[in-house]
Design a protein around this motif. Structure first.
Motif, PDB file in Angstrom:
ATOM      1  N   HIS A 263       0.937  -2.097   3.445  1.00  0.00           N
ATOM      2  CA  HIS A 263       0.647  -1.692   2.063  1.00  0.00           C
ATOM      3  C   HIS A 263       1.955  -1.169   1.465  1.00  0.00           C
ATOM      4  O   HIS A 263       2.566  -0.256   2.018  1.00  0.00           O
ATOM      5  CB  HIS A 263      -0.422  -0.593   2.058  1.00  0.00           C
ATOM      6  CG  HIS A 263      -0.902  -0.228   0.690  1.00  0.00           C
ATOM      7  ND1 HIS A 263      -2.060  -0.736   0.137  1.00  0.00           N
ATOM      8  CD2 HIS A 263      -0.376   0.589  -0.251  1.00  0.00           C
ATOM      9  CE1 HIS A 263      -2.225  -0.230  -1.085  1.00  0.00           C
ATOM     10  NE2 HIS A 263      -1.217   0.577  -1.334  1.00  0.00           N
TER      11      HIS A 263
ATOM     12  N   GLN B 191      -0.955  -5.375  -0.378  1.00  0.00           N
ATOM     13  CA  GLN B 191      -1.925  -4.518   0.296  1.00  0.00           C
ATOM     14  C   GLN B 191      -2.751  -5.305   1.307  1.00  0.00           C
ATOM     15  O   GLN B 191      -2.975  -6.514   1.151  1.00  0.00           O
ATOM     16  CB  GLN B 191      -2.849  -3.843  -0.718  1.00  0.00           C
ATOM     17  CG  GLN B 191      -3.574  -4.791  -1.657  1.00  0.00           C
ATOM     18  CD  GLN B 191      -4.289  -4.045  -2.757  1.00  0.00           C
ATOM     19  OE1 GLN B 191      -4.884  -2.996  -2.519  1.00  0.00           O
ATOM     20  NE2 GLN B 191      -4.246  -4.574  -3.977  1.00  0.00           N
TER      21      GLN B 191
ATOM     22  N   ASN C 141       7.287   2.882  -0.966  1.00  0.00           N
ATOM     23  CA  ASN C 141       6.537   3.476   0.130  1.00  0.00           C
ATOM     24  C   ASN C 141       5.859   2.362   0.914  1.00  0.00           C
ATOM     25  O   ASN C 141       5.035   1.624   0.378  1.00  0.00           O
ATOM     26  CB  ASN C 141       5.488   4.454  -0.424  1.00  0.00           C
ATOM     27  CG  ASN C 141       4.707   5.125   0.686  1.00  0.00           C
ATOM     28  OD1 ASN C 141       5.250   5.421   1.749  1.00  0.00           O
ATOM     29  ND2 ASN C 141       3.425   5.349   0.445  1.00  0.00           N
TER      30      ASN C 141
ATOM     31  N   GLU D 212       3.506   1.454   4.047  1.00  0.00           N
ATOM     32  CA  GLU D 212       2.541   1.966   5.017  1.00  0.00           C
ATOM     33  C   GLU D 212       2.037   0.818   5.884  1.00  0.00           C
ATOM     34  O   GLU D 212       2.062  -0.338   5.482  1.00  0.00           O
ATOM     35  CB  GLU D 212       1.361   2.629   4.295  1.00  0.00           C
ATOM     36  CG  GLU D 212       1.753   3.865   3.494  1.00  0.00           C
ATOM     37  CD  GLU D 212       0.569   4.469   2.760  1.00  0.00           C
ATOM     38  OE1 GLU D 212      -0.531   3.871   2.832  1.00  0.00           O
ATOM     39  OE2 GLU D 212       0.734   5.520   2.126  1.00  0.00           O
TER      40      GLU D 212
ATOM     41  N   SER E  32       1.660  -0.949  10.053  1.00  0.00           N
ATOM     42  CA  SER E  32       2.404  -1.140  11.296  1.00  0.00           C
ATOM     43  C   SER E  32       3.116  -2.484  11.298  1.00  0.00           C
ATOM     44  O   SER E  32       2.543  -3.513  10.904  1.00  0.00           O
ATOM     45  CB  SER E  32       1.445  -1.067  12.487  1.00  0.00           C
ATOM     46  OG  SER E  32       2.113  -1.368  13.690  1.00  0.00           O
TER      47      SER E  32
ATOM     48  N   ASN F  78       8.439   0.027  11.164  1.00  0.00           N
ATOM     49  CA  ASN F  78       8.210   0.806   9.952  1.00  0.00           C
ATOM     50  C   ASN F  78       8.592   2.270  10.175  1.00  0.00           C
ATOM     51  O   ASN F  78       8.061   2.943  11.058  1.00  0.00           O
ATOM     52  CB  ASN F  78       6.742   0.713   9.523  1.00  0.00           C
ATOM     53  CG  ASN F  78       6.530   1.244   8.120  1.00  0.00           C
ATOM     54  OD1 ASN F  78       7.474   1.371   7.338  1.00  0.00           O
ATOM     55  ND2 ASN F  78       5.293   1.572   7.792  1.00  0.00           N
TER      56      ASN F  78
END
Length: 275
Positions: free
Chosen positions: A15, A29, A68, A70, A72, A81
């Motif tokens: 994401h 996403q 940002n 998010e 793995s 990450n």
């Protein structure tokens, strides 16, 4: 599970948001996929759907101050990450390589091809200059570039786009990375050079076992190269399937639309050719 079928790259629940003065915007996403050794995953979709953002996230090349990431990103079991930049520099080029769309952007214009190739090799190995030069010449020979030793002395502007793209492939492949990300590698090339580049990528996959994430909006390239295909729309993967299933029996309406657009384009080309 055999080594041949083991996942070398696993992306889970990726994401990505970018922050600006107007607030945060979601770019991609719920991205989930894996790459197996020696396999090619084609990532397709129209411009702006999130293909390049996905690749930049894997490579940890997005601006950390404004974005940002998010989820793995496991490369051979190692989480990428959040890895600091010093550690990522060790990974890029050695364990995961990147072939970008415009080869001219990949090279510094004031240094020779040889200088840049040798420095890339030496940054990831303990080899001396002579050993690195020998490997570079051998790698250029493998992508069928004429007189590699002389080519090493050339500057980027002295080579055509097709030749630069092959140099970039040679650099990407020379240390036998586990994963190669190729972002629209044939877009800027003529048909003959497109075929050469695809041939070299396929050769790298078969000889070294590198997994390839092939990003393209060209369904012809995907159908020729990919084993599996993921279709992106508006920052999400809407369909995943092996290449034969996807082209023969697409499930998602957006995939059907992409394939129909390709059929119409080919028909128009035929009409123009026959006129």
């Amino acid at each position: 599970m055999g080594i041949e079928q083991s996942n070398v790259l696993e992306v889970r629940n990726l994401h990505v948001e970018v922050n600006s003065i107007n607030g945060s915007t979601t770019l991609v996403q719920d991205i989930n996929f894996e790459l197996k050794r020696g396999r090619v995953l084609g990532l397709v979709g129209e411009s702006g759907c999130g293909k390049t953002v996905t690749s930049m996230s894997i490579l940890q090349l997005l601006d950390r101050k404004t974005s940002n990431v998010e989820g793995s990103i496991l490369l051979q079991g190692r989480e990428l990450n959040g890895l600091d930049e010093k550690e990522m520099r060790k990974v890029r080029g050695k364990d995961i390589a990147f072939i970008m769309q415009n080869p001219m952007n990949a090279f510094t214009p004031v240094f020779t091809i040889g200088h840049q190739f040798i420095e890339t090799i030496r940054s990831h190995t303990e080899w001396n200059k002579k050993q690195a030069a020998e490997l570079a010449i051998e790698a250029l020979h493998h992508v069928n570039l004429p007189n590699p030793a002389r080519l090493m002395k050339y500057y980027p502007f002295q080579l055509s786009g097709g030749m630069l793209q092959r140099v970039m492939i040679a650099i990407a492949a020379c240390l036998h990375p586990a994963v190669i990300i190729a972002d629209e590698p044939t877009t800027a090339l003529d048909v003959n050079n497109q075929k050469r580049v695809l041939h070299h990528l396929d050769k790298i996959r078969s000889e070294y076992g590198s997994a390839i994430l092939l990003i393209s909006h060209d369904l012809g390239v995907i159908s020729e190269m990919a084993d599996d295909v993921a279709v992106m729309q508006n920052g999400r993967i809407v369909e995943k399937a092996d290449v034969f299933q996807l082209f023969d029996k697409p499930q998602h309406e957006y995939t059907k639309k992409l394939l129909n657009a390709r059929s119409i384009l080919h028909l128009d080309e035929m009409i123009i050719h026959l006129a």
